[in-house]
Design an enzyme around this catalytic site. Structure first.
Site, mmCIF file in Angstrom:
data_model
loop_
_atom_site.group_PDB
_atom_site.id
_atom_site.type_symbol
_atom_site.label_atom_id
_atom_site.label_comp_id
_atom_site.label_asym_id
_atom_site.label_seq_id
_atom_site.Cartn_x
_atom_site.Cartn_y
_atom_site.Cartn_z
ATOM 1 N N ASP A 73 0.704 -1.078 -0.010
ATOM 2 C CA ASP A 73 -0.010 -0.077 -0.075
ATOM 3 C C ASP A 73 1.025 1.142 0.058
ATOM 4 O O ASP A 73 1.570 1.386 0.800
ATOM 5 C CB ASP A 73 -0.769 -0.175 1.265
ATOM 6 C CG ASP A 73 -1.795 1.032 1.369
ATOM 7 O OD1 ASP A 73 -1.672 1.899 0.355
ATOM 8 O OD2 ASP A 73 -2.836 1.198 1.918
ATOM 9 N N HIS A 75 -11.574 -3.240 0.917
ATOM 10 C CA HIS A 75 -10.911 -2.547 1.988
ATOM 11 C C HIS A 75 -11.504 -2.503 3.202
ATOM 12 O O HIS A 75 -12.546 -2.803 3.310
ATOM 13 C CB HIS A 75 -10.668 -0.954 1.429
ATOM 14 C CG HIS A 75 -9.674 -0.332 2.142
ATOM 15 N ND1 HIS A 75 -10.055 0.428 3.313
ATOM 16 C CD2 HIS A 75 -8.357 -0.282 2.096
ATOM 17 C CE1 HIS A 75 -8.908 1.059 3.830
ATOM 18 N NE2 HIS A 75 -7.783 0.619 3.153
ATOM 19 N N GLU A 135 -10.558 2.919 -1.996
ATOM 20 C CA GLU A 135 -10.855 2.948 -0.532
ATOM 21 C C GLU A 135 -11.646 4.352 -0.500
ATOM 22 O O GLU A 135 -12.506 4.373 0.524
ATOM 23 C CB GLU A 135 -9.857 2.492 0.194
ATOM 24 C CG GLU A 135 -8.753 3.763 0.390
ATOM 25 C CD GLU A 135 -7.670 3.623 1.499
ATOM 26 O OE1 GLU A 135 -8.091 4.009 2.716
ATOM 27 O OE2 GLU A 135 -6.781 2.920 1.472
#
Length: 391
Positions: A215, A316, A267
């Site tokens: 990420d 997510h 997200e």
């Protein structure tokens, strides 16, 4: 006569934690007088505690539904939006009109420019609560109302290795693999100067079969992101998440074209309107809808749109007490192509103990909550951490 929405209450839930989200403070980072810190790596603000906003919707006949949304920053805004705008507009509506209610509420402020942010977070919480009521009134888990249950459990990937040193992070990852997990994601923001070293160490320790993901928390420009991902590709990446700023659609598409690694994101989206231009641009191979920002209605529509573009959905999961996590699992059980779901172990394993009903992840997979509606609800223990703000 059908039941009607009668009342909505909102609560801030704040749960202390020993280590802030994403791990210990780095040099130059500090906590301000309101309990926030700004991560120097990605410039994003976080509270030092776990915090979210719960919404309780009650019908005229006494049915209760629970929803939840983000409360990481300025959580009282959600209560004001619910009390001042949403409740007067939905009181008297049939809870089974949940999708229509979402769209009606979205319409009320779209020309004012409020097509995201706090407004849609508030809509997400109410949407989840209404779906909870629908499931309870129907006597079925929500997944049964969403087109059918496609899976009885959901594979999980471990998200985050919140330890201070690289050796500790590698050891934590190895512990999860030993427990049956075969996919691990680490946050580049924890040690932005050691990204390649961390990926190399994880691959060396865990072997070639474990899926590894990163990420990037929107840290890079398009050229820098593409060059970094290409440099990392020999180690094997299942996906690279959020490599560029969320508003840079062209930059995201540029990165996707420049690398072999699948690019993931989404997200921060609030609706299908955020997803459409990115999917049209071919910017993503994986969408990551976050239930706390979207609610069930938009979560499903984003997943369906992704499927129509032959893009996978890997949801997510973020900071909360577990209400929107349960909603995410309910919706995920009904999605056609869903390889896995994020597992925020440092949050779920602790906070879910404050819920009635089973919400757990073990041996590499989520167990789906049972019972009508969400299958979970706040327990008596949760109210020690809650403050009522409206209703």
């Amino acid at each position: 006569m059908r039941d009607q929405i009668d009342h909505i209450e909102t609560f801030i839930v704040t749960i202390p934690r020993d280590t802030p989200y994403l791990g210990p403070l780095r040099p130059g980072e500090s906590v301000n007088e309101r309990g926030y810190l700004v991560r120097s790596s990605n410039g994003t603000i976080y509270p030092t505690q776990d915090r979210s906003v719960l919404v309780k919707v009650t019908t005229r006949d006494g049915a209760v539904g629970w929803g939840e949304t983000y409360g990481l920053t300025a959580p009282r805004v959600i209560g004001e939006l619910v009390d001042d705008l949403i409740l007067p507009l939905v009181r008297g509506r049939d809870p089974f009109d949940v999708s229509a209610i979402w769209h009606d509420l979205y319409d009320t402020l779209r020309v004012r420019g409020y097509t995201g942010g706090f407004w849609l977070d508030a809509l997400a919480a109410v949407d989840i609560a209404l779906w909870d009521i629908c499931g309870k009134l129907a006597g079925q888990p929500i997944r049964k109302l969403l087109g059918g249950e496609r899976r009885s459990s959901i594979p999980a990937y471990v998200s985050g290795l919140p330890r201070a040193t690289l050796d500790e992070r590698v050891e934590l990852a190895a512990q999860f693999v030993a427990k049956g997990y075969d996919a691990i994601k680490f946050a580049a923001a924890v040690d932005p100067d050691g990204i390649e070293a961390e990926l190399a160490a994880l691959r060396d320790a865990l072997g070639p079969q474990v899926k590894l993901m990163i990420d990037f928390h929107w840290m890079f420009g398009r050229g820098e992101a593409a060059a970094l991902i290409r440099r990392l590709e020999p180690y094997g990446l299942y996906f690279a998440e959020a490599p560029v700023k969320p508003e840079d659609v062209e930059g995201l598409a540029h990165v996707a074209r420049a690398v072999v690694t699948p690019i993931a994101g989404g997200e921060e989206w609030r609706s299908v309107h955020d997803a459409l231009p990115r999917l049209r641009a071919g910017a993503l191979a994986i969408v990551q809808p976050e239930m706390g920002h979207k609610g069930i209605t938009q979560f499903l529509r984003i997943a369906q749109l992704a499927g129509a573009h032959h893009v996978k959905t890997i949801p997510h999961a973020t900071i909360g007490v577990g209400i929107f996590q349960a909603a995410s699992l309910q919706a995920s059980a009904a999605i056609e192509e869903l390889p896995m779901h994020e597992y925020q172990h440092s949050i779920l394993d602790r906070n879910a103990a404050l819920l009635d009903g089973e919400l757990k992840c073990e041996a590499g997979a989520y167990v789906l909550p049972e019972g009508p509606g969400l299958g979970v609800a706040p327990s008596a223990a949760l109210w020690a951490y809650a403050e009522k703000i409206q209703g």
